[in-house]
Design a protein around this motif. Sequence first.
Motif, PDB file in Angstrom:
ATOM      1  N   TYR A 108      14.363 -13.156  26.240  1.00 32.71           N
ATOM      2  CA  TYR A 108      15.051 -12.066  27.176  1.00 32.71           C
ATOM      3  C   TYR A 108      15.917 -12.448  28.583  1.00 32.71           C
ATOM      4  O   TYR A 108      16.088 -12.044  29.363  1.00 32.71           O
ATOM      5  N   MET A 109      13.577 -12.704  28.818  1.00 32.91           N
ATOM      6  CA  MET A 109      13.325 -12.452  30.121  1.00 32.91           C
ATOM      7  C   MET A 109      14.646 -14.101  30.481  1.00 32.91           C
ATOM      8  O   MET A 109      14.607 -14.138  31.834  1.00 32.91           O
ATOM      9  N   VAL A 110      14.713 -15.276  30.166  1.00 38.92           N
ATOM     10  CA  VAL A 110      15.969 -16.280  30.511  1.00 38.92           C
ATOM     11  C   VAL A 110      17.180 -15.543  30.526  1.00 38.92           C
ATOM     12  O   VAL A 110      17.575 -15.754  31.329  1.00 38.92           O
ATOM     13  N   LEU A 111      17.213 -14.902  29.582  1.00 43.84           N
ATOM     14  CA  LEU A 111      18.829 -14.149  29.411  1.00 43.84           C
ATOM     15  C   LEU A 111      18.825 -13.309  30.909  1.00 43.84           C
ATOM     16  O   LEU A 111      19.761 -13.445  30.848  1.00 43.84           O
ATOM     17  N   GLN A 112      17.587 -12.346  31.044  1.00 43.81           N
ATOM     18  CA  GLN A 112      17.973 -11.770  32.438  1.00 43.81           C
ATOM     19  C   GLN A 112      18.228 -12.153  33.175  1.00 43.81           C
ATOM     20  O   GLN A 112      18.972 -12.274  34.567  1.00 43.81           O
ATOM     21  N   VAL A 317      26.557  -4.294  41.120  1.00 41.22           N
ATOM     22  CA  VAL A 317      27.249  -4.809  39.908  1.00 41.22           C
ATOM     23  C   VAL A 317      26.335  -5.283  38.564  1.00 41.22           C
ATOM     24  O   VAL A 317      26.343  -5.432  37.666  1.00 41.22           O
ATOM     25  N   ILE A 318      25.147  -6.684  39.482  1.00 46.54           N
ATOM     26  CA  ILE A 318      24.248  -6.874  38.420  1.00 46.54           C
ATOM     27  C   ILE A 318      23.599  -5.776  37.852  1.00 46.54           C
ATOM     28  O   ILE A 318      22.715  -6.202  36.377  1.00 46.54           O
ATOM     29  N   LEU A 319      23.013  -4.920  38.473  1.00 46.77           N
ATOM     30  CA  LEU A 319      22.124  -4.010  38.110  1.00 46.77           C
ATOM     31  C   LEU A 319      23.392  -3.291  36.384  1.00 46.77           C
ATOM     32  O   LEU A 319      22.599  -2.510  35.629  1.00 46.77           O
ATOM     33  N   ALA A 320      24.713  -2.338  36.398  1.00 43.61           N
ATOM     34  CA  ALA A 320      24.783  -2.182  36.243  1.00 43.61           C
ATOM     35  C   ALA A 320      25.061  -3.295  34.510  1.00 43.61           C
ATOM     36  O   ALA A 320      25.067  -2.868  33.669  1.00 43.61           O
ATOM     37  N   VAL A 321      25.202  -4.512  34.684  1.00 46.31           N
ATOM     38  CA  VAL A 321      25.844  -5.517  33.599  1.00 46.31           C
ATOM     39  C   VAL A 321      24.142  -5.736  32.954  1.00 46.31           C
ATOM     40  O   VAL A 321      24.041  -5.317  31.264  1.00 46.31           O
ATOM     41  N   GLN A 322      22.970  -5.815  33.982  1.00 47.08           N
ATOM     42  CA  GLN A 322      21.781  -5.856  33.239  1.00 47.08           C
ATOM     43  C   GLN A 322      21.116  -4.210  32.086  1.00 47.08           C
ATOM     44  O   GLN A 322      20.697  -4.537  30.834  1.00 47.08           O
ATOM     45  N   VAL A 323      21.835  -3.307  32.239  1.00 47.64           N
ATOM     46  CA  VAL A 323      21.054  -2.136  32.009  1.00 47.64           C
ATOM     47  C   VAL A 323      22.097  -2.385  30.033  1.00 47.64           C
ATOM     48  O   VAL A 323      21.500  -1.594  29.904  1.00 47.64           O
ATOM     49  N   ALA A 324      23.652  -2.546  30.592  1.00 43.54           N
ATOM     50  CA  ALA A 324      24.040  -2.542  30.052  1.00 43.54           C
ATOM     51  C   ALA A 324      24.014  -3.432  28.787  1.00 43.54           C
ATOM     52  O   ALA A 324      23.848  -3.455  27.249  1.00 43.54           O
ATOM     53  N   PHE A 351      10.684  -1.634  24.738  1.00 46.68           N
ATOM     54  CA  PHE A 351      11.227  -2.759  25.764  1.00 46.68           C
ATOM     55  C   PHE A 351      11.841  -2.159  26.558  1.00 46.68           C
ATOM     56  O   PHE A 351      12.296  -2.999  27.770  1.00 46.68           O
ATOM     57  N   ALA A 352      12.529  -1.245  26.499  1.00 48.16           N
ATOM     58  CA  ALA A 352      13.356  -0.466  27.237  1.00 48.16           C
ATOM     59  C   ALA A 352      13.061  -0.506  29.073  1.00 48.16           C
ATOM     60  O   ALA A 352      13.577  -0.323  29.945  1.00 48.16           O
ATOM     61  N   GLY A 353      12.187   0.193  28.361  1.00 46.58           N
ATOM     62  CA  GLY A 353      10.859   0.877  29.421  1.00 46.58           C
ATOM     63  C   GLY A 353      10.145  -0.686  30.582  1.00 46.58           C
ATOM     64  O   GLY A 353      10.660  -0.309  31.860  1.00 46.58           O
ATOM     65  N   PHE A 354       9.740  -1.589  30.184  1.00 48.31           N
ATOM     66  CA  PHE A 354       9.407  -2.896  30.862  1.00 48.31           C
ATOM     67  C   PHE A 354      10.395  -3.799  31.036  1.00 48.31           C
ATOM     68  O   PHE A 354      10.218  -4.728  32.389  1.00 48.31           O
ATOM     69  N   ALA A 355      11.411  -4.128  30.214  1.00 54.78           N
ATOM     70  CA  ALA A 355      12.265  -4.697  30.964  1.00 54.78           C
ATOM     71  C   ALA A 355      12.996  -4.580  31.898  1.00 54.78           C
ATOM     72  O   ALA A 355      13.635  -5.500  32.327  1.00 54.78           O
ATOM     73  N   LEU A 356      13.237  -3.184  32.028  1.00 57.21           N
ATOM     74  CA  LEU A 356      13.884  -2.640  33.871  1.00 57.21           C
ATOM     75  C   LEU A 356      13.192  -2.105  34.488  1.00 57.21           C
ATOM     76  O   LEU A 356      13.240  -2.061  35.498  1.00 57.21           O
ATOM     77  N   GLY A 357      12.069  -2.338  33.785  1.00 63.36           N
ATOM     78  CA  GLY A 357      10.722  -0.793  35.311  1.00 63.36           C
ATOM     79  C   GLY A 357       9.629  -2.023  35.189  1.00 63.36           C
ATOM     80  O   GLY A 357       9.395  -2.623  35.631  1.00 63.36           O
ATOM     81  N   ALA A 358       8.951  -0.570  33.708  1.00 67.77           N
ATOM     82  CA  ALA A 358       7.525  -1.407  34.174  1.00 67.77           C
ATOM     83  C   ALA A 358       6.321  -1.261  32.996  1.00 67.77           C
ATOM     84  O   ALA A 358       7.006  -0.241  31.990  1.00 67.77           O
ATOM     85  N   THR A 359       4.873  -1.704  32.621  1.00 70.67           N
ATOM     86  CA  THR A 359       4.330  -1.231  31.543  1.00 70.67           C
ATOM     87  C   THR A 359       4.533   0.291  31.488  1.00 70.67           C
ATOM     88  O   THR A 359       4.228   0.745  29.948  1.00 70.67           O
ATOM     89  N   PRO A 360       3.480   0.800  32.275  1.00 72.28           N
ATOM     90  CA  PRO A 360       3.724   2.421  32.499  1.00 72.28           C
ATOM     91  C   PRO A 360       4.574   3.553  31.869  1.00 72.28           C
ATOM     92  O   PRO A 360       4.863   4.250  30.726  1.00 72.28           O
ATOM     93  N   THR A 361       5.804   2.708  32.444  1.00 74.52           N
ATOM     94  CA  THR A 361       7.432   3.391  31.930  1.00 74.52           C
ATOM     95  C   THR A 361       7.264   3.181  30.329  1.00 74.52           C
ATOM     96  O   THR A 361       8.367   4.014  30.294  1.00 74.52           O
ATOM     97  N   ALA A 362       7.336   1.696  30.201  1.00 72.03           N
ATOM     98  CA  ALA A 362       7.483   1.250  28.510  1.00 72.03           C
ATOM     99  C   ALA A 362       6.590   2.374  27.747  1.00 72.03           C
ATOM    100  O   ALA A 362       6.779   3.144  26.758  1.00 72.03           O
TER     101      ALA A 362
END
Length: 404
Positions: A108-112, A317-324, A351-362
């Motif tokens: 996913y990191m490579v994809l992101q 635009v990039i952020l909107a696509v990344q969230v989706a 996964f949503a928590g740290f893929a877009l934010g941080a581990t505490p959010t996850a």
Amino acid sequence: MAQGPVTIGEFASFNIAIIVYFLGVRLNRTIPFLNAYNIPEPVSGGLLVAVCALCYYLITGGEIAFSLQTRDFLLLYFFTAIGLNARFGDLARGGIPLLKLLLLTLCYMVLQNGIGVGLALTMGQPTGFGLIGGTIALVGGHGTAIAWGPTLADSYGVTGAVEIGAATATLGLIAASLLGGPVADYLINRRGAKPDPSVHEEIPIIGLERDTEPTAEVTHTGLMRSLLVLNIAIALGVAFQEILSNTGLDLPLFVVCLFCGIVLSNTVPFAFPNMKWPARSKSLAVISDLALGIFLTMSLMGLQLWVVAELAAPMMVILAVQVACAALFIVFVLFPVMGRDYIAAVLGAGFAGFALGATPTAIANMSAVTKQYGAAAQALLILPLVSAFFVDLSNAAIIWLFLG
């Protein structure tokens, strides 16, 4: 006439955070949407305060800033508690899920980064701009964004890289806090991932279940014992990080403290079997819950949302696509690969928590889900190990790969 900046001191900021946390509890009880989709209480209260600070800025031109040194120390408590609760036996039993999650995360990191760079080049922006909208600011968070900003600005032509990175990480943190609960709710109620009532987990790895733990078992001696062991592990972490820094390996302090907690919990109880060890005790869980709740509350209420307005349109635009893409990846890739069960659904929230934010959010996302649906100890163990340890080690290599 613009007002001068208002800086709230450390003691006041800490106590305001406690009040804001209870405000979030009240909001979640009052607004059905927040409770139904497992929005963490610190997010509800913290974002409301951040919006109020934004209104103050728009009306007066003045900025409100909170002192956050206490928040950073609470982060060490939280991750060290995760380490103390980790047992090598659990890792052996959960080895395959841990390996699967690690491989999924690396892919996913490579994809992101691929999405960020591809969209940036399409809009005529440099590669570094796309990486800010990738793992630099999203998986990496504020620290990584600020660390990479000068390099991107000086060597890769990204004007205002530090400011854009910090603002991107801020929006990512908000999106991560709001996405995890609804995704897990969809997987549990629409994709058949309800918990098995016949499966009983004695003690959750992190956090107490809502209104189910007998408070009589939390004693002052248990709390003091837990604090002492936490402080010893943190002291060892600080010393170990200094040794690593001298060798050129610069890891975040919370990662090193996490590792020290793991080592202590897997050596000391075996060397001294008669010693009372706080791992997985309710007293340690109370401290962990407190640290996570106040940390996330201070993080959210300290967001300066007016900085987000400075984001360039291409980054939005990039952020909107990344969230989706994060939501689609969780539903159609991570959830099936991890087993299509309740553990996989809780991992999706994390996964949503740290893929877009941080581990505490996850962790906050997963804790909110487990408080409503039931414990998921394996998810709460393996995800922090992946997101807080392996990701920090691999993110720099993946970033350099794309810059090269």
